[in-house]
Design an enzyme around this catalytic site. Structure first.
Site, short mmCIF file in Angstrom:
data_model
loop_
_atom_site.label_atom_id
_atom_site.label_comp_id
_atom_site.label_asym_id
_atom_site.label_seq_id
_atom_site.Cartn_x
_atom_site.Cartn_y
_atom_site.Cartn_z
N TYR A 252 -7.16 15.04 0.85
CA TYR A 252 -6.25 15.83 0.03
C TYR A 252 -7.06 16.55 -1.05
O TYR A 252 -8.29 16.50 -1.07
CB TYR A 252 -5.14 14.94 -0.52
CG TYR A 252 -4.30 14.34 0.58
CD1 TYR A 252 -3.66 15.16 1.51
CD2 TYR A 252 -4.15 12.97 0.72
CE1 TYR A 252 -2.90 14.63 2.54
CE2 TYR A 252 -3.40 12.42 1.75
CZ TYR A 252 -2.78 13.25 2.66
OH TYR A 252 -2.04 12.72 3.69
N SER B 279 0.83 -1.21 0.00
CA SER B 279 0.00 0.00 0.00
C SER B 279 0.86 1.26 0.00
O SER B 279 1.96 1.26 0.55
CB SER B 279 -0.89 -0.01 1.24
OG SER B 279 -1.94 0.91 1.12
N GLN C 131 1.46 6.70 -7.20
CA GLN C 131 0.23 7.37 -6.76
C GLN C 131 0.46 8.87 -6.85
O GLN C 131 1.33 9.41 -6.17
CB GLN C 131 -0.12 6.98 -5.32
CG GLN C 131 -1.45 7.57 -4.85
CD GLN C 131 -1.69 7.34 -3.37
OE1 GLN C 131 -1.02 7.94 -2.53
NE2 GLN C 131 -2.64 6.47 -3.05
#
Length: 769
Positions: free
Chosen positions: A576, A415, A494
């Site tokens: 975010y 992750s 990401q």
């Protein structure tokens, strides 16, 4: 489990005891406390007659029975003579019966259980006052040393002292009714009926040689559509028998003051108040689908009696009782909540392959897992694995998975984890070692941390970026290492922008705390600081600002492609920038990008489309979302479905389903795999592949989630910090060696668990006095 002990503690000072409620928990507590000290005066107040009872059969586990056997062998022997035992579960769906063995149940009639406890109490000299409403707990407390409130889910004691106990009651969406049949099922039976009104289900089990409990359950909208909301008890019973005529072989059902109910989950901040204590349903409830109500009440009684005897005074005893029982109850309630939600969402699983559906049902509470079920019934589990597509000898987690042109060798994802170890956004040796080690460790896909698209889009000064060519070259060094030294491993990037959560200290210096110096201005969907009075007030992005941010994502995506990343994930979670547009708690705009969810989706989708246009067509794109804000008025599970569907329609190859971190006053429901139900619902409602994340810590959980169809990939963070070779070790622990988890050639000698010491010493043969 607490049992009978010598009387050395507060028991000698607890002389007069009042028990409010004559259910199994109250009666058993009375019997135990009287048995431990025959000179005690113990009175049970029960408003109903001795033979009045609700429901039909009760199920007790071997663990609970062991505690009863230790504490009161006489009650145990009486119960044992009555039990109906079986070990199989039948799951009937769309005309097919799937049977799984090895489960081990024991049940008896609730009326007979109460009779046994009545007899035991009477034999010990407990004063049983039937048809007698108990005086208020406060009045009893003035004249008794201990008041035990066992007055059930609608506890008057809890209501009268709500300020002290701090109750929280949640009513759920399904409706159910307790009924019975005059024959014994030969297994615990789950039967699903797809009616013109919607999906209904039966939970049925035998409790005597000629009797079974039959609980009929359905969503409230199904209940209303079927007209059951207007039926009296007799008509409801007759109609339920018709819905499940095949399961009942045409035989009737009957009730016992049965009515349709909505389950209520009860929790309390405290279980005691002065010398009054709650036990059983008065203190806590757990959904009937895991058969725990009577079990918890009896275990409460065992623990309370033991603590009263062991502790020096009553306050210490009540504190010890709560400290012992609360973690056990919380664990049971988490499992029950997972099971309850599964049945609430039952209709979403209807199209699953038949064996997967059965496996999904069996593992719904997370207490039964893939490995556990394999021990109970190896042939059933093997059939589920074959239907899933596992090659022989291959655990589910090591089956490959394809996203566009990328085939992942296994279902394990490292992750994204912010490391806060970059300088001016540049990934360095730390990132090479960190990500390279996890790629060597066997994961199918290794994800970078959130890589920021601009300097002002950083969370902290230590965040990495992709806003210049030097950073792109740094990332190229890392992707080249992964592809060369860990062939078969994929690496994904990401991309994100911090929005209002930027310009803060490194995590270990003060998470979400603003920098003391060197701050940069923030931009967000709306001018709302993350923590008012603490964090900066961001500027609301205007048209030019929106366009600039979109182009920053596009430029970063181009650099990511040239850097050699195999997959790109757009970060639309955790509060975010893009997440800030999605949540109504952080988006207060009045233009085309605010208001209804359709508008709040507009800018994140525009960014996605722009990135997808420049990202190579054969490489997949995923989107991470927060499927709930864990806060009132925020994004919820229904919104998450809409959000996921919108991104899927725009070309997202998978949805990475996280939750929360959007607002500081969130209230997450933490627990094992606590976020996976959101991934499950999206996968089985929208039909898009999902990445599940959130307190998934064992390979058994990974296998279970995949095999049940709740996830396609599983992302793990902390386990990979603890053990960079987590995936390879998971393979070794399961005895798997194959293409899904190849050991790097230099590491081959480590593919077996190292010996830990001599274990073959000669055993002693004689003991000399």
């Amino acid at each position: 489990m607490a049992g009978a002990v010598a009387m050395t503690g507060s028991g000698s000072s607890v002389r007069r005891i009042a028990v409010i409620g004559g259910g199994p928990g109250g009666l058993y507590a009375a019997a135990l406390l009287k048995r431990l000290d025959p000179d005690r005066e113990v009175t049970v107040f029960e408003r109903n007659a001795p033979d009045d009872t609700f429901g039909f059969g009760v199920v007790l586990s071997d663990e609970t029975l062991g505690g009863i056997e230790h504490a009161d062998p006489e009650v145990y022997r009486a119960l044992s003579r009555e039990f109906v035992r079986w070990d199989t579960i039948d799951i009937v769906h769309r005309g097919r019966v799937h049977t799984s063995g090895g489960h081990g149940f024991a049940a008896l009639g609730r009326r007979r259980l109460l009779e046994i406890l009545h007899e035991r109490c009477a034999g010990l000299g407990v004063d049983l006052r039937f048809r007698t409403v108990a005086p208020p707990a406060a009045e009893l407390a003035a004249h008794h040393d201990l008041v035990i409130a066992a007055d059930g889910v609608h506890s008057a004691t809890r209501v009268a002292h709500a300020d002290a106990f701090g109750p929280h009651i949640t009513e759920h969406r399904n409706r159910y009714i307790w009924l019975a049949a005059d024959f014994a099922f030969d297994a615990f039976r789950f039967e699903i009926a797809e009616t013109p009104y919607g999906v209904m289900q039966v939970h049925g089990y035998p409790y005597a040689a000629d009797a079974s409990t039959v609980i009929v359950e359905m969503r409230e909208e199904v209940w209303r559509a079927a007209g059951l909301d207007t039926c009296d008890a007799a008509e409801s019973t007759a109609r339920c028998a018709k819905f499940f005529t095949e399961a009942l072989d045409g035989r009737p059902l009957h009730g016992n003051r049965s009515s349709w109910l909505a389950f209520r989950t009860v929790t309390n901040s405290r279980w005691s108040h002065g010398n009054t204590v709650l036990i059983g349903d008065a203190a806590h409830t757990a959904h009937f689908s895991i058969g725990s109500g009577t079990k918890l009440a009896v275990e409460d009684a065992l623990a309370l009696a033991a603590c009263v005897e062991e502790r020096p005074d009553l306050p210490a005893a009540l504190a010890a009782y709560e400290a012992e029982r609360r973690p056990v109850v919380a664990s049971t309630q988490r499992a029950a909540a997972a099971s309850l939600r599964w049945f609430e969402e039952l209709a979403t699983y209807g199209e699953q392959p038949p064996r997967r559906f059965a496996f999904n049902l069996l593992t719904r509470s997370r207490r039964v897992t893939h490995d556990n079920l394999r021990l109970r019934d190896a042939s059933f589990t093997a059939a589920v694995e074959e239907e899933f597509g596992c090659p022989p000898g291959t655990p589910p987690m090591f089956t490959p998975f394809r996203l566009r042109g990328l085939e992942l060798r296994n279902r394990v994802v490292v992750s994204p984890m912010d490391m806060y170890s970059a300088t001016d956004g540049l990934p360095g040796d730390f990132h090479l070692v960190h990500l390279g080690a996890r790629a060597l460790g066997g994961a199918g896909l290794v994800m970078t941390e959130m890589v920021c698209v601009s300097p002002e889009g950083r969370i902290t000064p230590g965040c990495t970026g992709l806003w210049n060519t030097e950073q792109a070259a740094g990332w190229r060094r890392i992707t080249d290492f992964v592809h060369t030294s860990a062939p078969g491993a994929a690496i994904g990037v990401q991309l994100g922008h911090s929005g209002r959560k930027g310009s803060t200290k490194l995590m270990w210096e003060g998470i979400d705390q603003p920098l003391e110096r060197g701050n940069w201005p923030l931009k967000a969907a709306s001018s709302l600081p993350y923590v008012p009075g603490v964090n900066q007030v961001p500027a609301e992005l205007d048209r030019a600002g929106l366009d600039a941010v979109r182009e920053q994502f596009v430029a970063a995506a181009r650099r990511a492609a040239s850097s050699g990343f195999d997959l790109l994930e757009l970060h639309c979670a955790h509060g975010y920038l893009l997440s800030g547009f999605l949540s109504p708690l952080t988006n207060h705009r009045t233009d085309a990008y605010g208001g209804p969810l359709e508008n709040r989706l507009r800018f994140p989708l525009q960014v996605f489309d722009a990135v997808r246009e420049v990202w190579p067509g054969e490489r997949p794109m995923t989107v991470r979302i927060s499927a709930t804000d864990w806060a009132e008025g925020g994004t919820d599970a229904a919104d998450a479905i809409t959000i996921a569907r919108a991104f899927a329609e725009h070309g997202a190859d998978a949805i990475d389903v996280s939750t929360g971190q959007v607002v500081p006053d969130e209230r997450p429901e933490y627990g094992r795999s606590y976020q996976t139900p959101y991934a499950d619902r999206i996968r089985n409602t929208v039909g898009v592949p999902v990445i599940a994340v959130g307190a998934i810590s064992s390979w058994d959980d990974v296998n279970s989630l995949l095999l049940a169809g709740r996830a396609d990939l599983c992302a793990l963070a902390r386990p990979h910090l603890y053990d960079p070779h987590w995936t390879l070790h998971a393979a070794a622990e399961q005895g798997y060696s194959g293409p899904g988890a190849p050991w790097p050639l230099p590491y081959g000698a480590g593919s077996r668990t190292p010996p830990t010491g001599r274990t073959d010493a000669p055993k002693p043969r004689l003991t000399l006095g």
